[in-house]
Scaffold this motif. Sequence first.
Motif, short mmCIF file in Angstrom:
data_model
loop_
_atom_site.label_atom_id
_atom_site.label_comp_id
_atom_site.label_asym_id
_atom_site.label_seq_id
_atom_site.Cartn_x
_atom_site.Cartn_y
_atom_site.Cartn_z
N ASP A 525 0.84 -1.21 0.00
CA ASP A 525 0.00 0.00 0.00
C ASP A 525 0.88 1.26 0.00
N THR A 526 0.21 2.33 -0.31
CA THR A 526 0.90 3.62 -0.20
C THR A 526 0.41 4.29 1.08
N VAL A 527 1.40 4.70 1.85
CA VAL A 527 1.07 5.31 3.16
C VAL A 527 1.65 6.74 3.22
N ILE A 528 0.85 7.60 3.78
CA ILE A 528 1.36 8.96 3.99
C ILE A 528 1.41 9.21 5.48
N GLY A 559 5.98 18.47 5.99
CA GLY A 559 5.43 17.70 7.08
C GLY A 559 4.81 16.35 6.67
N ALA A 560 4.84 16.08 5.36
CA ALA A 560 4.24 14.81 4.92
C ALA A 560 5.31 13.93 4.30
N TYR A 561 5.25 12.70 4.66
CA TYR A 561 6.22 11.73 4.12
C TYR A 561 5.42 10.58 3.52
N THR A 562 5.70 10.29 2.25
CA THR A 562 4.92 9.28 1.54
C THR A 562 5.79 8.03 1.35
N ILE A 563 5.17 6.91 1.69
CA ILE A 563 5.88 5.64 1.45
C ILE A 563 5.08 4.90 0.37
N HIS A 564 5.70 4.78 -0.81
CA HIS A 564 5.07 4.01 -1.88
C HIS A 564 5.37 2.55 -1.65
N LYS A 565 4.40 1.77 -1.87
CA LYS A 565 4.56 0.31 -1.75
C LYS A 565 5.25 -0.01 -0.44
N SER A 604 -2.10 9.74 -5.22
CA SER A 604 -0.80 10.39 -5.28
C SER A 604 -0.59 11.29 -4.06
N PRO A 605 0.31 10.85 -3.23
CA PRO A 605 0.49 11.61 -1.99
C PRO A 605 1.14 12.99 -2.21
N GLU A 606 1.74 13.22 -3.37
CA GLU A 606 2.39 14.52 -3.59
C GLU A 606 1.40 15.66 -3.49
N LEU A 607 0.11 15.28 -3.76
CA LEU A 607 -0.87 16.36 -3.75
C LEU A 607 -1.18 16.83 -2.34
N LEU A 608 -0.87 15.94 -1.38
CA LEU A 608 -1.25 16.32 -0.02
C LEU A 608 -0.13 17.16 0.60
#
Length: 647
Positions: A525-528, A559-565, A604-608
């Motif tokens: 999953d993708t987690v933010i 302040g946001a860190y996205t973990i793809h897969k 797409s977590p980049e948007l957050l």
Amino acid sequence: MPRKMVVIFGASNILWMVFAVSQASKMEIFLEPRVAAQIGDVISLTCSTTGCETPSFSWRTQIDSPLNGKVKNEGNNSTLTMDPVSFNNEHAYLCTATCGSKKLEKGIQVEIYSFPKDPEIQLSGPLEVGKPVTVTCLVRDVYPFDRLEMNLLNGNDLLQSKDFLEPMEKKSLETKSLEVTFTPTNEDIGKGLVCRAQLHMDEIDFEPKERETTKELQVYISPRNTFISVTPSMRLQEGGSVTMTCASEGLPPPQIFWSKKLDNGNLQLLSGNATLTLIAMRLEDSGTYVCEGVNEVGKDGKEVELIVQAFPRDPEVEMSGLLVDGNPVTVSCEVPNVYPSDRLEIELFKGETIIESKSFLEDMDKKSLETKSLEMTFIPTTEDTGKVLVCLAKLHIDEMEFEPKQRQSTQTLYVNVAPRDTTVVVSPSSIVEEGSPVNMTCSSDGLPAPNILWSRRLSNGRLQSLSEDPILTLTSAKMEDSGIYVCEGINQAGISRKEVELIIQVAPKDIQLIAFPSESVKEGDTVIISCTCGNVPKTWIILKKKAETGDTVLKSRDGAYTIHKVQLEDAGVYECESKNEAGLQLRSLTLDVKGRENNKDYFSPELLVLYCASSLIIPAIGMIIYFARRANMKGSYSLVEAQKSKV
Ligand SMILES: *[C@@H]1O[C@H](CO)[C@@H](O)[C@H](O)[C@H]1NC(C)=O
Ligand SMILES: *[C@@H]1O[C@H](CO)[C@@H](O)[C@H](O)[C@H]1NC(C)=O
Ligand SMILES: *[C@@H]1O[C@H](CO)[C@@H](O)[C@H](O)[C@H]1NC(C)=O
Ligand SMILES: *[C@@H]1O[C@H](CO)[C@@H](O)[C@H](O)[C@H]1NC(C)=O
């Protein structure tokens, strides 16, 4: 005309004796041998006889010229009348009386003279002591003038004597005179001038042979030492009265005339009385008054200048503005309604020192009340405070008797000092943490002591008044109290301003750390991992993954860190540290990763983008709601909370 009858009875007793003895033959004739006849008179020559009853008479002159007279025979008398006597009668007349055959003749010499009037005394002018005068003494219609002698005497002193011995050209009546010039002295007052004329004709008998005229010496003294006394003064207040008395010496005593000199130089007669009283004097009555003593021989004048003055009020002292230390100020001293202004002097004193004076000597073209002033600019200093400024106005008139001759006004100086050195002390500091008490104390120097006004500068630049207390107290500073505070020291001389910036620091709070879509995810999953702070400016956010080997700082984006897969090893404790000068707050969560079952869509977590800049919060909230719905998540974000933090 005097009628002179010359009737002569030489020897009447003899006549009668002769008559008695022989009546017929003893005729005698009688005629005076000589007679003086004055020209113009009437004279009768009577030829009389005795001893004849009816004598006949005839008259003739010795040289047979006309008789120039009328003959009248009356009995034994014959009368030859000359009316009037003239030069043609200057003859030897013969009277012939005939009685029968007897004829007797007698001659009479008629001597002509003329001396009919007393002498006249004429003066070339009035007799004045010390002034030469010509005295003429004259005798009119005199004949024969070669017998005339004239004497002129002053009292008993002979001034001159004169004969007129020149030959007479013809028989005529002449006027003869004698002239003397002399200078009367005081001793001559009361004496008489005597003119004496004598006609020296001793051989004939007439009266008077001497005539004289006396003229009382009326000696004059031209007016002099004219003197004016003025009561109370030549300087009068408007509305006042003055009495002027004039005296003048002279003989006869001069008459006094008072006049006023007009602008054109003419004199306007005011009075013929020695005492002149003028009442209710006005300015226009100022001017030259002339007293003249006048008598027959002259006049003597004296002038007096009356000044009706007005000096009714004290000077008025005015400053061009407030006295401020170091600022030039113009002081004016005004003397209202003064007259005569050309006698005015204004002096300005500071303490004992004269700092300015002014006279107003310019000509006054008209008599009017004028307002005069003196102006002076000086730079006051604080040392002048307490000194007295004196404006002294003087009317320079020496013999002035009215009071006051000078007037003054005083003003005690108070020199203001404009506010300066305004200082603000912020206690404990201009940067404090929210909730702290803050005292901002303002002070300002000046005279008088400045009032303090605290204001706050609004975002539009205007000032909002807060307090007039020198100490502005915030018992518990709030973040909104941050801003620029202005203290003004204000007094009547000016304003002095000091600004201070107050910064209220707020420690990070209300930070949230969430994992999206959940803290429990499946592998792949993708987690933010997102850390958000409250609305506190200037806050750092650091996102870390804790590990026993050491924490890893994640490259978060706002302040946001996205973990793809997400992998299994991504499970663990995540920590968000939010900090600024005021403090630090930590939040942590534990991410649980389960083994993969199936794949799911991810966004797409980049948007957050979440961070503490409020401008991005609204779109961010929109995203979150969208993603939350898709993820069947509720309550991760309260919209109410989000809007509160926006305010
Ligand atoms: C004058 O004449 C008269 C006659 O006419 C005579 O009677 C008389 O006596 C005479 N007088 C004298 C004084 O001679
Ligand atoms: C003549 O003269 C004598 C003397 O003057 C006088 O008395 C007499 O009256 C005269 N006679 C006449 C007639 O006038
Ligand atoms: C002058 O004035 C006085 C006082 O007014 C008065 O008594 C006197 O008669 C006056 N004299 C003349 C000449 O007018
Ligand atoms: C502020 O002033 C008050 C009295 O003026 C004083 O009691 C207080 O301690 C002051 N507070 C600070 C923070 O200086």
